[in-house]
Design a protein around this motif. Structure first.
Motif, PDB file in Angstrom:
ATOM      1  N   UNK B 304       0.872  -1.150   0.000  1.00 20.36           N
ATOM      2  CA  UNK B 304       0.000   0.000   0.000  1.00 20.36           C
ATOM      3  C   UNK B 304       0.923   1.218   0.000  1.00 20.36           C
ATOM      4  N   UNK B 305       0.395   2.406  -0.256  1.00 18.02           N
ATOM      5  CA  UNK B 305       1.245   3.593  -0.288  1.00 18.02           C
ATOM      6  C   UNK B 305       1.450   4.109   1.143  1.00 18.02           C
ATOM      7  N   UNK B 306       2.698   4.122   1.579  1.00 16.25           N
ATOM      8  CA  UNK B 306       3.032   4.719   2.864  1.00 16.25           C
ATOM      9  C   UNK B 306       3.460   6.158   2.652  1.00 16.25           C
ATOM     10  N   UNK B 307       3.078   7.032   3.574  1.00 17.57           N
ATOM     11  CA  UNK B 307       3.410   8.451   3.422  1.00 17.57           C
ATOM     12  C   UNK B 307       3.942   9.007   4.731  1.00 17.57           C
ATOM     13  N   UNK B 308       4.948   9.865   4.632  1.00 20.08           N
ATOM     14  CA  UNK B 308       5.475  10.506   5.828  1.00 20.08           C
ATOM     15  C   UNK B 308       6.036  11.879   5.473  1.00 20.08           C
ATOM     16  N   UNK B 309       5.694  12.855   6.315  1.00 22.14           N
ATOM     17  CA  UNK B 309       6.201  14.210   6.107  1.00 22.14           C
ATOM     18  C   UNK B 309       7.448  14.405   6.976  1.00 22.14           C
ATOM     19  N   UNK B 310       8.533  14.796   6.351  1.00 23.51           N
ATOM     20  CA  UNK B 310       9.789  14.996   7.083  1.00 23.51           C
ATOM     21  C   UNK B 310      10.479  16.236   6.546  1.00 23.51           C
ATOM     22  N   UNK B 311      11.510  16.634   7.259  1.00 22.63           N
ATOM     23  CA  UNK B 311      12.358  17.717   6.771  1.00 22.63           C
ATOM     24  C   UNK B 311      13.209  17.228   5.615  1.00 22.63           C
ATOM     25  N   UNK B 312      14.149  18.088   5.179  1.00 21.76           N
ATOM     26  CA  UNK B 312      15.050  17.679   4.105  1.00 21.76           C
ATOM     27  C   UNK B 312      15.864  16.473   4.561  1.00 21.76           C
ATOM     28  N   UNK B 334       9.340  12.035  -3.641  1.00 25.72           N
ATOM     29  CA  UNK B 334       9.677  13.073  -2.669  1.00 25.72           C
ATOM     30  C   UNK B 334       9.215  14.407  -3.235  1.00 25.72           C
ATOM     31  N   UNK B 335       8.208  14.988  -2.614  1.00 23.73           N
ATOM     32  CA  UNK B 335       7.604  16.202  -3.154  1.00 23.73           C
ATOM     33  C   UNK B 335       7.440  17.226  -2.038  1.00 23.73           C
ATOM     34  N   UNK B 336       7.417  18.515  -2.379  1.00 22.34           N
ATOM     35  CA  UNK B 336       7.180  19.527  -1.343  1.00 22.34           C
ATOM     36  C   UNK B 336       5.879  19.213  -0.604  1.00 22.34           C
ATOM     37  N   UNK B 337       5.933  19.309   0.749  1.00 17.66           N
ATOM     38  CA  UNK B 337       4.763  18.932   1.540  1.00 17.66           C
ATOM     39  C   UNK B 337       3.657  19.969   1.413  1.00 17.66           C
ATOM     40  N   UNK B 338       4.060  21.215   1.209  1.00 16.30           N
ATOM     41  CA  UNK B 338       3.074  22.285   1.123  1.00 16.30           C
ATOM     42  C   UNK B 338       3.341  23.100  -0.142  1.00 16.30           C
ATOM     43  N   UNK B 339       2.650  22.766  -1.230  1.00  9.84           N
ATOM     44  CA  UNK B 339       2.896  23.394  -2.531  1.00  9.84           C
ATOM     45  C   UNK B 339       2.581  24.887  -2.498  1.00  9.84           C
ATOM     46  N   UNK B 343       7.993  29.012   1.250  1.00  8.88           N
ATOM     47  CA  UNK B 343       8.995  29.092   2.315  1.00  8.88           C
ATOM     48  C   UNK B 343       9.070  27.776   3.104  1.00  8.88           C
ATOM     49  N   UNK B 344       8.079  26.911   2.889  1.00  4.73           N
ATOM     50  CA  UNK B 344       8.062  25.641   3.618  1.00  4.73           C
ATOM     51  C   UNK B 344       8.956  24.629   2.908  1.00  4.73           C
ATOM     52  N   UNK B 345       9.985  24.134   3.615  1.00  5.81           N
ATOM     53  CA  UNK B 345      10.934  23.211   2.980  1.00  5.81           C
ATOM     54  C   UNK B 345      10.639  21.750   3.349  1.00  5.81           C
ATOM     55  N   UNK B 346       9.559  21.503   4.079  1.00  6.16           N
ATOM     56  CA  UNK B 346       9.243  20.118   4.433  1.00  6.16           C
ATOM     57  C   UNK B 346       8.860  19.328   3.188  1.00  6.16           C
ATOM     58  N   UNK B 347       9.129  18.018   3.261  1.00  6.52           N
ATOM     59  CA  UNK B 347       8.893  17.165   2.094  1.00  6.52           C
ATOM     60  C   UNK B 347       7.972  16.011   2.464  1.00  6.52           C
TER      61      UNK B 347
END
Lengths: 92, 364
Positions: B304-312, B334-339, B343-347
């Motif tokens: 299944x698709x696992x997803x996790x938001x992390x820093x660089x 790996x895509x920007x978490x907040x399109x 200024x948000x660098x989380x992925x």
């Protein structure tokens, strides 16, 4: 030019389809500062690539950058972190 | 096992993760040119010790080290677990050995009951405190929880060590798919200040210095002064402050600073505190030092698709992603978490789980 630097990195391309080292992926490929260190008038030359590796232990903790942490001594910088806490201002 | 499944690497770096990926995937691994240009070539004592430890916790593993020590071949056997005791060399802390074992322990035939002796806290790897309070909760995200425990029986500061920990890990059939995309906001901070064979007031001084920075952010702060006396305090003097911040969605960020000659307990405490704030600012749902562990478990998750938001990603994480692709063929998106917010660098890291099943597990 500024706009270009600020453009987002293409992480997938850099990680999976480039030959950049992991360090270069993070810090960019600008190595001019390193090049200028070479001393020509010495008979013996230190192989910088291996001397770098010698220090490069397989370790999980990153060496804490004192300049990045010094920034956190600044009261304004500390104030800017308040929004990350539940007690901070949530409107913004 | 598939024939011809041999993976080749060159160089001493990233040895631990490659051994782990080999054992979990069952693929043979050959690592060459281990410090072959170095004036002291070959494997270090701690690397040989890790190979011996991996031999102890598995069954049927073949390890061949070349005469010069600059090449090693690992043909992994079955992860066996059970009661194992290992004396870690004093050149690295217990964390160096425990971090890779935590990655393979859930896929064992029998539950791990591992006793490790040596240095419990140092500057290079996760301390016993961080593993207990931060690493193990990260495993719980994947359904590895009942009976998961790390006991710090004795503390051991460098250089002489003398510490002892016991790691107990349950066996799972498969790991859950992760969907962790809300970092939340920090609701509490916890910490452990410990000091061994020095003035016990040092712990209190660290706690006070840390509070002088943290009190402004949040009221729910509990910094615990952990005292180990006599034989439980190891052979060398030392002290350290380990901190963790937990968010409303149970994301945990952590930091640590360890005593150094010429620095006061206040210096150490402020270093740990600022490192924690830096880590919190880095964002995401997972601490930087735990990116690899989480990404590995995502790869092993159900189909299944696992997803996790992390820093660089950290430098180590980048190589880990490349190595995962080599062993499992898995490529992360790996895509920007907040399109909408530049200024948000989380992925946002996502991948299709391989549906890994622990075939070693004894059926009850």
């Amino acid at each position: 030019a500024l706009n270009r630097q600020r453009r987002r990195k293409d992480w997938i391309a850099m990680i999976y389809s480039s030959s950049l080292s992991p360090e270069q992926v993070i810090n960019g490929t600008d190595t001019t500062a390193v090049e200028s260190d070479v001393i020509d008038d010495d008979f013996f030359r230190v192989d910088s690539s291996t001397s770098m590796n010698e220090d490069n232990l397989d370790m999980t903790k990153e060496v804490q950058s004192s300049s990045a942490l010094r920034e956190l001594e600044d009261e304004d910088v500390l104030d800017s972190l308040r929004t990350l806490f539940i007690t901070g201002d949530h409107d913004t | 096992m598939r024939t011809g499944s041999l993976v080749n690497f060159s160089g001493h770096q990233y040895l631990r993760q490659r051994l782990v990926l080999s054992i979990i995937s069952g693929k043979h691994v050959r690592i060459e040119k281990i410090r072959s240009e170095d004036k002291n070539p070959g494997l270090r004592d701690y690397e040989v010790s890790l190979l011996r430890l991996l031999e102890k916790v598995t069954n049927g593993t073949v390890i061949e080290i070349s005469v010069t020590g600059t090449a090693v071949l690992l043909k992994p056997g079955v992860v066996f677990g059970g009661p194992v005791t290992h004396d870690c060399p004093l050149s690295r802390s217990i964390g160096y050995f425990l971090e890779p074992l935590i990655m393979i322990a859930p896929f064992s035939k029998k539950p791990f009951q591992l006793t490790l002796r040596g240095i419990t806290t140092d500057d290079s790897d996760l301390s016993a405190d961080l593993i207990r309070t931060v690493t193990l909760p990260h495993l719980q995200l994947f359904g590895i929880s009942d009976g998961l425990e790390l006991r710090i029986k004795k503390r051991g500061a460098p250089p002489e060590g003398g510490g002892e920990v016991q790691f107990i890990c349950p066996v799972v059939k498969e790991v859950k798919t992760l969907n962790f995309v809300e970092p939340g906001r920090i609701k509490r901070i916890r910490g452990i200040a410990h000091s061994v064979r020095v003035n016990p007031q040092f712990s209190n001084r660290m706690i006070e210095a840390s509070r002088s920075v943290l009190n402004r952010f949040i009221p729910d702060i509990y910094l615990y002064s952990d005292v180990y006396k006599g034989d439980e305090s190891g052979k060398s003097p030392g002290y350290a402050l380990s901190l963790l911040a937990e968010s409303t969605t149970s994301a945990i960020h952590c930091s640590e600073a360890v005593s150094k000659p010429g620095e006061t307990p206040e210096d150490i405490a402020l270093l740990a505190t600022r490192a924690l704030l830096s880590e919190i600012r880095h964002g995401g749902c997972v601490d930087r030092k735990h990116q690899s562990l989480v990404l590995l478990m995502m790869v092993l998750g159900s189909e299944d698709i696992g997803r996790c938001r992390m820093g660089e990603p950290s430098v180590r994480t980048i190589q880990f992603l490349r190595d995962i692709k080599i062993f499992f063929g898995t490529v992360f998106n790996i895509a920007p978490a907040d399109q909408s917010d530049p200024s948000n660098v989380e992925l946002l890291y996502s991948c299709l789980g391989t549906g890994y099943v622990n075939v070693n597990r004894t059926l009850a």
